[in-house]
Design a protein around this motif. Sequence first.
Motif, mmCIF file in Angstrom:
data_model
loop_
_atom_site.group_PDB
_atom_site.id
_atom_site.type_symbol
_atom_site.label_atom_id
_atom_site.label_comp_id
_atom_site.label_asym_id
_atom_site.label_seq_id
_atom_site.Cartn_x
_atom_site.Cartn_y
_atom_site.Cartn_z
ATOM 1 N N PRO A 28 -5.128 2.169 -11.124
ATOM 2 C CA PRO A 28 -5.037 0.734 -10.808
ATOM 3 C C PRO A 28 -3.704 0.381 -10.166
ATOM 4 O O PRO A 28 -2.662 0.939 -10.525
ATOM 5 N N LEU A 29 -3.741 -0.548 -9.211
ATOM 6 C CA LEU A 29 -2.529 -0.995 -8.534
ATOM 7 C C LEU A 29 -2.432 -2.519 -8.656
ATOM 8 O O LEU A 29 -2.436 -3.247 -7.664
ATOM 9 N N ASP A 30 -2.331 -2.985 -9.892
ATOM 10 C CA ASP A 30 -2.249 -4.419 -10.146
ATOM 11 C C ASP A 30 -0.806 -4.886 -10.006
ATOM 12 O O ASP A 30 0.115 -4.292 -10.580
ATOM 13 N N LEU A 31 -0.624 -5.972 -9.256
ATOM 14 C CA LEU A 31 0.714 -6.496 -8.994
ATOM 15 C C LEU A 31 0.703 -8.002 -9.232
ATOM 16 O O LEU A 31 -0.110 -8.718 -8.657
ATOM 17 N N SER A 32 1.604 -8.475 -10.097
ATOM 18 C CA SER A 32 1.663 -9.910 -10.376
ATOM 19 C C SER A 32 2.206 -10.650 -9.162
ATOM 20 O O SER A 32 2.917 -10.077 -8.331
ATOM 21 N N TYR A 76 1.269 9.133 -6.201
ATOM 22 C CA TYR A 76 1.742 10.497 -5.980
ATOM 23 C C TYR A 76 2.586 10.979 -7.150
ATOM 24 O O TYR A 76 2.506 12.143 -7.558
ATOM 25 N N ARG A 77 3.387 10.091 -7.719
ATOM 26 C CA ARG A 77 4.267 10.477 -8.817
ATOM 27 C C ARG A 77 3.581 10.390 -10.177
ATOM 28 O O ARG A 77 4.222 10.563 -11.204
ATOM 29 N N GLN A 78 2.272 10.146 -10.154
ATOM 30 C CA GLN A 78 1.465 10.189 -11.384
ATOM 31 C C GLN A 78 0.974 11.607 -11.669
ATOM 32 O O GLN A 78 0.466 11.876 -12.760
ATOM 33 N N ARG A 79 1.113 12.499 -10.698
ATOM 34 C CA ARG A 79 0.505 13.820 -10.852
ATOM 35 C C ARG A 79 1.087 14.585 -12.047
ATOM 36 O O ARG A 79 2.258 14.431 -12.391
ATOM 37 N N ALA A 80 0.238 15.420 -12.644
ATOM 38 C CA ALA A 80 0.580 16.108 -13.888
ATOM 39 C C ALA A 80 1.807 17.006 -13.757
ATOM 40 O O ALA A 80 2.544 17.200 -14.722
ATOM 41 N N SER A 131 0.833 -1.202 0.000
ATOM 42 C CA SER A 131 0.000 0.000 0.000
ATOM 43 C C SER A 131 0.871 1.257 0.000
ATOM 44 O O SER A 131 0.558 2.251 -0.664
ATOM 45 N N TRP A 132 1.973 1.222 0.767
ATOM 46 C CA TRP A 132 2.895 2.360 0.824
ATOM 47 C C TRP A 132 3.491 2.644 -0.549
ATOM 48 O O TRP A 132 3.543 3.797 -0.982
ATOM 49 N N LEU A 133 3.930 1.591 -1.243
ATOM 50 C CA LEU A 133 4.460 1.772 -2.596
ATOM 51 C C LEU A 133 3.383 2.283 -3.542
ATOM 52 O O LEU A 133 3.647 3.118 -4.416
ATOM 53 N N GLY A 134 2.152 1.793 -3.353
ATOM 54 C CA GLY A 134 1.056 2.274 -4.178
ATOM 55 C C GLY A 134 0.821 3.760 -4.004
ATOM 56 O O GLY A 134 0.524 4.476 -4.972
ATOM 57 N N SER A 135 0.978 4.249 -2.785
ATOM 58 C CA SER A 135 0.804 5.674 -2.529
ATOM 59 C C SER A 135 1.889 6.490 -3.223
ATOM 60 O O SER A 135 1.625 7.544 -3.807
ATOM 61 N N TRP A 136 3.126 6.009 -3.153
ATOM 62 C CA TRP A 136 4.227 6.678 -3.860
ATOM 63 C C TRP A 136 3.966 6.678 -5.368
ATOM 64 O O TRP A 136 4.178 7.692 -6.048
#
Length: 215
Positions: A171-175, A83-87, A75-80
């Motif tokens: 989306p936060l899909d992880l294999s 966050y770095r997806q912002r325009a 979840s922490w990595l997902g937040s990072w």
Amino acid sequence: MLVFSKQRLILLSVPKTGTTAYETALAPLASIVVSAPPELKHAPVFRYNRFFRQMIERFIGEDAEIVAVMREPVSWLGSWYRYRQRASLDGQANSTRGISFDDFVTAYCKGESPSFAQVGSQAKFLEPQRNGTRVTHLFRYEDQTGFRAFLEKRLATSIETSWQNQSPSVPLDLSSGTETRLRRKYAADFTLWQGITGGGQYTPQSPRPKSNAKE
């Protein structure tokens, strides 16, 4: 980072754990507010030990306690990642725009991660120091009720917070293979998070061997 001198309490700000909202609400009650630069606002235990501890212990007392929050590692990595997806980061080396979450985590697990995947480690941030300096109370990000109750009791106040630095929903899909690799390489993070119990109690990891490398 906030320092409450009368209550002998230090609140560390682990990035992407929601502590900015608490710092905003509690700053008026704090004796010391460290809000910038980011390297000091988000000072990990080793940096607190190096730059702040002696001053705080001299004027507040050696019995001052440290409280922090840790988020479930995926979840922490997902937040990072979000966050770095912002325009505002479009075109910059640390942007994750156009990169899948699975690729982001894969890059994070590399020996030398690219800029967009350089986010550190919560276990390293919270790592106890060889002189005994460590977090006294560690709460799970997912236990907002317990964390809030602890602060309200220690600071004798009610706390009203609002969400800060909200990130885009993606989306936060992880294999399974990538997650297995992540759990193996960052086992210390998962072990530490799993060891947190009610009331902020936890089993701290052992400090790493001392090295000659400079910060």
